[in-house]
Design a protein around this motif. Structure first.
Motif, mmCIF file in Angstrom:
data_model
loop_
_atom_site.group_PDB
_atom_site.id
_atom_site.type_symbol
_atom_site.label_atom_id
_atom_site.label_comp_id
_atom_site.label_asym_id
_atom_site.label_seq_id
_atom_site.Cartn_x
_atom_site.Cartn_y
_atom_site.Cartn_z
ATOM 1 N N ARG A 115 -3.198 -13.208 3.845
ATOM 2 C CA ARG A 115 -1.891 -13.368 3.202
ATOM 3 C C ARG A 115 -1.813 -12.511 1.955
ATOM 4 O O ARG A 115 -0.857 -11.765 1.752
ATOM 5 N N SER A 116 -2.848 -12.564 1.127
ATOM 6 C CA SER A 116 -2.868 -11.776 -0.109
ATOM 7 C C SER A 116 -2.879 -10.280 0.183
ATOM 8 O O SER A 116 -2.224 -9.495 -0.514
ATOM 9 N N LEU A 117 -3.598 -9.887 1.213
ATOM 10 C CA LEU A 117 -3.631 -8.483 1.607
ATOM 11 C C LEU A 117 -2.239 -8.019 2.033
ATOM 12 O O LEU A 117 -1.790 -6.935 1.640
ATOM 13 N N MET A 118 -1.533 -8.819 2.805
ATOM 14 C CA MET A 118 -0.183 -8.448 3.238
ATOM 15 C C MET A 118 0.786 -8.403 2.057
ATOM 16 O O MET A 118 1.681 -7.562 2.011
ATOM 17 N N TYR A 119 0.586 -9.284 1.096
ATOM 18 C CA TYR A 119 1.403 -9.237 -0.120
ATOM 19 C C TYR A 119 1.187 -7.910 -0.844
ATOM 20 O O TYR A 119 2.142 -7.250 -1.264
ATOM 21 N N ALA A 120 -0.066 -7.502 -0.956
ATOM 22 C CA ALA A 120 -0.397 -6.247 -1.632
ATOM 23 C C ALA A 120 0.164 -5.048 -0.877
ATOM 24 O O ALA A 120 0.701 -4.115 -1.489
ATOM 25 N N VAL A 121 0.075 -5.074 0.441
ATOM 26 C CA VAL A 121 0.614 -3.967 1.245
ATOM 27 C C VAL A 121 2.128 -3.878 1.062
ATOM 28 O O VAL A 121 2.683 -2.798 0.842
ATOM 29 N N GLY A 122 2.804 -5.002 1.140
ATOM 30 C CA GLY A 122 4.257 -5.011 0.953
ATOM 31 C C GLY A 122 4.665 -4.527 -0.424
ATOM 32 O O GLY A 122 5.605 -3.732 -0.568
ATOM 33 N N SER A 123 3.956 -4.966 -1.440
ATOM 34 C CA SER A 123 4.254 -4.524 -2.809
ATOM 35 C C SER A 123 4.015 -3.033 -2.968
ATOM 36 O O SER A 123 4.784 -2.334 -3.640
ATOM 37 N N THR A 124 2.963 -2.534 -2.355
ATOM 38 C CA THR A 124 2.668 -1.101 -2.404
ATOM 39 C C THR A 124 3.779 -0.305 -1.730
ATOM 40 O O THR A 124 4.175 0.764 -2.228
ATOM 41 N N CYS A 125 4.299 -0.807 -0.636
ATOM 42 C CA CYS A 125 5.397 -0.121 0.053
ATOM 43 C C CYS A 125 6.631 -0.018 -0.844
ATOM 44 O O CYS A 125 7.271 1.034 -0.906
ATOM 45 N N SER A 126 6.950 -1.087 -1.537
ATOM 46 C CA SER A 126 8.078 -1.040 -2.465
ATOM 47 C C SER A 126 7.813 -0.037 -3.582
ATOM 48 O O SER A 126 8.708 0.732 -3.963
ATOM 49 N N ALA A 127 6.599 -0.029 -4.095
ATOM 50 C CA ALA A 127 6.241 0.913 -5.162
ATOM 51 C C ALA A 127 6.356 2.359 -4.678
ATOM 52 O O ALA A 127 6.837 3.232 -5.415
ATOM 53 N N ILE A 128 5.931 2.618 -3.451
ATOM 54 C CA ILE A 128 6.036 3.970 -2.893
ATOM 55 C C ILE A 128 7.493 4.411 -2.845
ATOM 56 O O ILE A 128 7.833 5.546 -3.232
ATOM 57 N N LEU A 129 8.373 3.534 -2.407
ATOM 58 C CA LEU A 129 9.792 3.884 -2.342
ATOM 59 C C LEU A 129 10.360 4.159 -3.730
ATOM 60 O O LEU A 129 11.166 5.081 -3.909
#
Length: 139
Positions: A115-129
């Motif tokens: 769950r925490s890993l998916m949270y980090a991946v999602g947050s990273t995607c927003s940061a990339i955008l």
């Protein structure tokens, strides 16, 4: 319409719509649990403590989805408005949707590390955008 032929701007807009839908998927689990324990329409929030633990976690996943959506929607719309046309934006938008779907599943199933890993991946995607938008606007 073929998914592979969608433009980056179209993918960004579709991903915002899909992310809005993802907010409510965990709440469907909550709804099922509420009816299983006897839904009290006069006090739906008061029955939280009576819900099974998976439904409590689904409630938390639902609430967290609102928070993640706000940042992602802003990031995707920034990329859209600044005309970001990058494969990285496409990957970030699609990966966000996958990560947030898995986030809710792992939260409900009580798998904290994933769950925490998916949270980090999602947050990273927003940061990339956001970064891509700033770079595009600076050019």
């Amino acid at each position: 319409m073929d998914f592979l032929t969608l433009s980056v701007p179209a993918i960004l807009l579709y991903s915002v719509a899909a992310a809005a839908v993802l907010i409510y998927l965990p709440f469907m689990v909550v709804g099922y649990a509420r009816f299983s324990v006897g839904y009290d329409i006069s006090a739906p929030r008061a029955m939280f403590e009576q819900l099974p633990s998976y439904a409590q976690r689904a409630t938390w996943a639902h609430q967290n989805s609102f928070e993640a959506f706000m940042i992602f929607a802003a990031a995707a719309l920034m990329a859209y408005v600044t005309n970001v046309d990058s494969i990285w934006a496409e990957y970030a938008a699609i990966t966000f949707l996958v990560a947030r779907s898995l986030y809710s599943i792992f939260y409900i199933l009580n798998v904290p590390l994933l769950r925490s890993l998916m949270y980090a991946v999602g947050s990273t995607c927003s940061a990339i955008l956001i970064v891509l938008s700033i770079i595009q606007a600076s050019n």
